[in-house]
Write a protein that holds these residues in place. Structure first.
Motif, short mmCIF file in Angstrom:
data_model
loop_
_atom_site.label_atom_id
_atom_site.label_comp_id
_atom_site.label_asym_id
_atom_site.label_seq_id
_atom_site.Cartn_x
_atom_site.Cartn_y
_atom_site.Cartn_z
N ASN A 169 12.25 -56.26 33.51
CA ASN A 169 13.61 -56.76 33.30
C ASN A 169 13.72 -57.49 31.97
OD1 ASN A 169 14.84 -55.81 35.69
ND2 ASN A 169 13.94 -57.49 36.86
N LEU A 170 13.15 -56.81 30.96
CA LEU A 170 13.14 -57.38 29.61
C LEU A 170 12.53 -58.78 29.60
CD1 LEU A 170 16.41 -56.19 27.85
CD2 LEU A 170 14.08 -55.94 26.98
N ASN A 171 11.36 -58.85 30.23
CA ASN A 171 10.63 -60.12 30.32
C ASN A 171 11.48 -61.21 30.98
OD1 ASN A 171 8.26 -61.60 29.96
ND2 ASN A 171 9.02 -62.51 28.06
N GLY A 172 12.29 -60.80 31.96
CA GLY A 172 13.11 -61.75 32.69
C GLY A 172 14.48 -62.02 32.09
N MET A 173 14.77 -61.43 30.94
CA MET A 173 16.07 -61.64 30.30
C MET A 173 17.19 -60.99 31.10
SD MET A 173 17.17 -60.40 26.49
CE MET A 173 18.86 -60.50 25.89
N TRP A 174 16.94 -59.81 31.62
CA TRP A 174 17.95 -59.04 32.35
C TRP A 174 17.97 -59.46 33.82
CZ3 TRP A 174 22.12 -56.23 32.41
CH2 TRP A 174 22.37 -55.30 33.40
N ASN A 175 19.16 -59.76 34.33
CA ASN A 175 19.30 -60.23 35.72
C ASN A 175 19.88 -59.18 36.65
OD1 ASN A 175 21.95 -60.12 34.90
ND2 ASN A 175 22.36 -62.32 35.13
N LYS B 210 25.36 -66.91 32.22
CA LYS B 210 26.11 -67.97 31.53
C LYS B 210 27.61 -67.80 31.74
CE LYS B 210 22.57 -68.23 27.92
NZ LYS B 210 22.28 -68.08 26.47
N GLY B 211 27.95 -66.91 32.68
CA GLY B 211 29.37 -66.70 32.97
C GLY B 211 30.03 -65.65 32.12
N ASN B 212 29.26 -64.94 31.29
CA ASN B 212 29.82 -63.90 30.42
C ASN B 212 29.25 -62.54 30.78
OD1 ASN B 212 31.10 -65.93 28.72
ND2 ASN B 212 29.06 -66.33 27.90
N PRO B 213 30.03 -61.46 30.59
CA PRO B 213 29.48 -60.12 30.83
C PRO B 213 28.45 -59.77 29.75
CG PRO B 213 31.66 -59.96 29.84
CD PRO B 213 31.44 -61.41 30.14
N TRP B 214 27.47 -58.95 30.10
CA TRP B 214 26.45 -58.54 29.13
C TRP B 214 27.08 -57.78 27.96
CZ3 TRP B 214 21.76 -60.26 28.39
CH2 TRP B 214 21.09 -60.89 29.44
N LEU C 113 21.45 -51.80 31.05
CA LEU C 113 20.08 -52.22 30.72
C LEU C 113 19.50 -51.35 29.61
CD1 LEU C 113 17.44 -53.75 31.08
CD2 LEU C 113 16.89 -52.25 32.99
N GLU C 114 19.74 -50.05 29.67
CA GLU C 114 19.21 -49.16 28.64
C GLU C 114 19.78 -49.48 27.26
OE1 GLU C 114 18.57 -44.37 27.79
OE2 GLU C 114 19.08 -45.10 29.80
N LEU C 115 21.08 -49.77 27.20
CA LEU C 115 21.68 -50.12 25.91
C LEU C 115 21.19 -51.49 25.46
CD1 LEU C 115 23.55 -49.55 23.58
CD2 LEU C 115 25.49 -50.35 24.98
N LEU C 116 21.05 -52.41 26.39
CA LEU C 116 20.51 -53.73 26.04
C LEU C 116 19.09 -53.61 25.51
CD1 LEU C 116 20.90 -56.83 26.11
CD2 LEU C 116 20.04 -56.79 28.46
N ALA C 117 18.31 -52.73 26.12
CA ALA C 117 16.95 -52.49 25.64
C ALA C 117 16.96 -51.92 24.23
CB ALA C 117 16.22 -51.55 26.60
N GLN C 118 17.94 -51.07 23.95
CA GLN C 118 18.05 -50.51 22.59
C GLN C 118 18.33 -51.61 21.58
OE1 GLN C 118 17.90 -46.83 21.80
NE2 GLN C 118 17.33 -47.99 19.97
N VAL C 119 19.20 -52.54 21.94
CA VAL C 119 19.49 -53.68 21.05
C VAL C 119 18.21 -54.47 20.78
CG1 VAL C 119 20.71 -55.88 20.86
CG2 VAL C 119 21.89 -53.89 21.80
#
Length: 329
Positions: free
Chosen positions: A163-169, A177-181, A208-214
């Protein structure tokens, strides 16, 4: 004592200006606050004095250097110690703790596989000829998963597994933090904003895949993908070797001498070995085998899950509530 001066009848209340992790288990506790409680419940072979020196406590540790460069440590416990339930403490309790920490399923701190104790790696991998195989894992990890060489396909594998070392929930609508990814992804650049418009931003897998790309494009150096892959391969190798039975049942460097004594052989000098073996933050806590239980090699999960601490220290753990641990003498 209370305000009236009446004795508190052996009651010890521990409260800290922080948050306990509530790991009431001597094998997995890491927080200094949790350890502050557990050191009341468990005796350790040695302790650290105000001069940062290792001194005797529930026992002693000495060493003798050998001509071949190895070092033999002798751990000796005091006579007459008992667990709070009345059972006597022997060196078997201490050796038991070493074997729990040497197991391939052990997930707490102070894992013995990282030490230079003779035979511990053979025991961990359940293979007397583990060296060549592990060397291959190390080469593969560097070639495919180091930050210099890793490709996105491998990074995505890491992202999904950790989960991206715990970053992704796992929740596209809330980053914690109350905001969308999507807000975080859009903020990393217009190309990611465009990519986001082309996917279902409510689907956890695609987000998650797009977040991983970032993270791969901009921050991959912040992730230790090489160690993750290496540890994963080692763990799978060790557990796989146990599927056909136990081939290495003992750690050759750990020898029981008598009811209160054992020796631990290190293959080479390690200036921290005495603290690793005797202090509370290493293997020094003495946990009663009859309470934490027998186990089959390769599965110490029940031992690690036991949050009812019983030891041979000066206090008995009574309970925890409202960030306060209560013990009685």
């Amino acid at each position: 004592d209370n305000k009236s001066g009446e004795a508190s009848k052996g009651l010890l209340v521990i409260g800290v200006d922080a948050t306990f992790e509530e790991k009431w288990n001597p094998f997995i506790a890491e927080s200094a606050y949790d350890l502050q409680v557990l050191e009341q419940v468990f005796a350790a072979v040695s302790k650290i004095n105000d001069k940062n020196e290792l001194v005797d406590d529930a026992g002693s540790i000495t060493y003798e250097e050998q001509e071949d460069g190895s070092v033999i440590y002798t751990v000796k416990l005091k006579e007459g110690m008992t667990v709070s339930d009345g059972q006597h403490v022997t060196i078997d309790e201490y050796i038991y703790g070493l074997y729990v920490r040497a197991d391939s399923s052990f997930t707490g701190p102070s894992a013995l596989v990282t030490s230079d104790i003779s035979g511990v790696k053979e025991y961990y991998y359940d293979d007397p000829n583990y060296t060549e195989v592990v060397s291959g894992f190390e080469n593969e990890a560097k070639e495919k998963y180091s930050t210099e060489n890793i490709q996105f396909e491998q990074f995505l594998e890491y992202a999904k597994d950790t989960n991206l070392n715990g970053m992704w929930n796992g929740n596209p609508a809330d980053d914690g933090k109350g905001n969308p990814w999507s807000q975080y992804i859009e903020g990393e650049g217009d190309n990611y904003k465009e990519a986001l418009a082309g996917i279902d931003a409510t689907n956890a897998d695609t987000v998650l895949e797009l977040l991983a790309q970032v993270e791969f494009d901009k921050y991959k150096d912040s992730y230790d993908t090489e160690t993750w892959y290496l540890d994963k391969q080692k763990s799978e190798y060790a557990s796989g070797n146990l599927e056909d039975g136990v081939d290495v049942p003992e750690i050759s460097g750990i020898v029981r001498v008598d009811d209160l004594t054992c020796t631990v052989k290190y293959d080479k000098i390690n200036i921290y070995a005495d603290r690793d073996l005797a202090h509370r933050s290493g293997s020094g806590f003495i946990a009663p085998k009859h309470h934490y239980g027998e186990y089959e090699k390769g599965d110490v999960s029940k031992i690690l899950a036991n949050m009812n601490p019983i030891g041979s220290g000066p206090y008995v753990f009574e309970g925890f509530a409202d960030n306060i641990a209560t013990c009685t003498a």
